[in-house]
Structures are given as structure tokens and as C-alpha cells.
Write a protein that holds these residues in place. Structure first.
Motif, PDB file in Angstrom:
ATOM      1  N   ASP A  20      -9.955  21.825  37.444  1.00  0.00           N
ATOM      2  CA  ASP A  20      -9.385  21.016  36.359  1.00  0.00           C
ATOM      3  C   ASP A  20      -9.658  21.674  35.011  1.00  0.00           C
ATOM      4  O   ASP A  20      -8.797  21.686  34.130  1.00  0.00           O
ATOM      5  N   TYR A  21     -10.864  22.225  34.848  1.00  0.00           N
ATOM      6  CA  TYR A  21     -11.192  22.953  33.620  1.00  0.00           C
ATOM      7  C   TYR A  21     -10.312  24.199  33.489  1.00  0.00           C
ATOM      8  O   TYR A  21      -9.783  24.494  32.414  1.00  0.00           O
ATOM      9  N   MET A  22     -10.161  24.938  34.585  1.00  0.00           N
ATOM     10  CA  MET A  22      -9.387  26.179  34.543  1.00  0.00           C
ATOM     11  C   MET A  22      -7.919  25.922  34.192  1.00  0.00           C
ATOM     12  O   MET A  22      -7.249  26.795  33.652  1.00  0.00           O
ATOM     13  N   ALA A  23      -7.442  24.729  34.477  1.00  0.00           N
ATOM     14  CA  ALA A  23      -6.076  24.376  34.109  1.00  0.00           C
ATOM     15  C   ALA A  23      -5.933  24.164  32.598  1.00  0.00           C
ATOM     16  O   ALA A  23      -4.827  24.244  32.066  1.00  0.00           O
ATOM     17  N   LEU A  24      -7.045  23.916  31.915  1.00  0.00           N
ATOM     18  CA  LEU A  24      -7.021  23.615  30.478  1.00  0.00           C
ATOM     19  C   LEU A  24      -7.741  24.650  29.622  1.00  0.00           C
ATOM     20  O   LEU A  24      -7.287  24.968  28.519  1.00  0.00           O
ATOM     21  N   GLY A  25      -8.890  25.127  30.085  1.00  0.00           N
ATOM     22  CA  GLY A  25      -9.771  25.950  29.265  1.00  0.00           C
ATOM     23  C   GLY A  25      -9.170  27.239  28.733  1.00  0.00           C
ATOM     24  O   GLY A  25      -9.154  27.453  27.511  1.00  0.00           O
ATOM     25  N   PRO A  26      -8.684  28.130  29.598  1.00  0.00           N
ATOM     26  CA  PRO A  26      -8.143  29.392  29.077  1.00  0.00           C
ATOM     27  C   PRO A  26      -7.007  29.193  28.076  1.00  0.00           C
ATOM     28  O   PRO A  26      -6.963  29.866  27.043  1.00  0.00           O
ATOM     29  N   ALA A  27      -6.124  28.259  28.339  1.00  0.00           N
ATOM     30  CA  ALA A  27      -5.021  28.000  27.411  1.00  0.00           C
ATOM     31  C   ALA A  27      -5.548  27.488  26.069  1.00  0.00           C
ATOM     32  O   ALA A  27      -5.022  27.852  25.012  1.00  0.00           O
ATOM     33  N   ALA A  28      -6.588  26.654  26.110  1.00  0.00           N
ATOM     34  CA  ALA A  28      -7.181  26.144  24.861  1.00  0.00           C
ATOM     35  C   ALA A  28      -7.814  27.277  24.068  1.00  0.00           C
ATOM     36  O   ALA A  28      -7.684  27.333  22.841  1.00  0.00           O
ATOM     37  N   LEU A  29      -8.486  28.186  24.758  1.00  0.00           N
ATOM     38  CA  LEU A  29      -9.113  29.321  24.081  1.00  0.00           C
ATOM     39  C   LEU A  29      -8.066  30.221  23.441  1.00  0.00           C
ATOM     40  O   LEU A  29      -8.154  30.560  22.259  1.00  0.00           O
ATOM     41  N   ILE A  30      -7.063  30.588  24.215  1.00  0.00           N
ATOM     42  CA  ILE A  30      -6.014  31.473  23.708  1.00  0.00           C
ATOM     43  C   ILE A  30      -5.207  30.779  22.614  1.00  0.00           C
ATOM     44  O   ILE A  30      -4.896  31.379  21.584  1.00  0.00           O
TER      45      ILE A  30
END
Length: 98
Positions: A20-30
């Protein structure tokens, strides 16, 4: 102004919830100006404690940009999704002046 580097050390404790984090985290960082330099590749400890399962390095244009990303609504939602799914250490380090 020196760049800043976000260094995250992560041990995943619940892979299904961490997804669930991986679905949100990288996009939020980028989306908040981060440039992923390393994400979960091989890590070797030469001194100090052993590396965690995932070691991540993200470049930002400045310390202020890195801090703003961490406080952003997008990354706050990602952190909430990650709660209880991993043991995490995050450090932001200022780079050398250019």
C-alpha cells in the motif's frame, strides 16, 4: 544552494501492507521534487550495523525541498499507509555547496 539527500533504511515487517505504501510513496517523492538514486539494491556494511532490507537514497534540490516533501499531504498519506508495515529510519543530509 546545496542539494539534500534523503536516506531511508527500511525493514519490511508486513509485505502486503507495505505494498500500500509502495503504491503511494515513490509517486509522492517524485511528485514533490525527489529524484530516486537508489532503491532497495545491494548494500554492504563496511562499518557499523548491517544494512536494512531496503536502503533508499533520494536527491532533492535543497534541504527545504526535502523537508517539504516529508511534510507534504501526499507523503503524509504514504506514511499513514506504511504504518505498522515496516521499521523505518529516515535521515536528510545536506550536500556540499556546488
Amino acid at each position: 544552494m546545496p542539494k539534500a539527500y534523503w536516506i531511508a533504511r527500511v525493514d519490511v515487517t508486513d509485505a502486503e501492507a507495505y505494498a500500500d505504501y509502495m503504491a503511494l510513496g515513490p509517486a509522492a517523492l517524485i511528485g514533490n521534487g525527489g529524484k530516486l538514486l537508489s532503491r532497495g539494491g545491494q548494500a554492504v556494511a563496511l562499518e557499523g550495523p548491517e544494512p536494512r532490507q531496503r536502503n533508499v537514497v533520494i536527491e532533492f534540490e535543497s534541504m527545504d525541498a526535502a523537508l517539504a516533501c516529508h511534510a507534504s499531504p501526499e507523503y503524509t498519506a504514504a506514511r499513514k499507509a506504511r504504518a505498522g508495515a515496516a521499521e523505518v529510519e529516515i535521515l536528510i543530509v545536506e550536500g556540499l555547496p556546488e
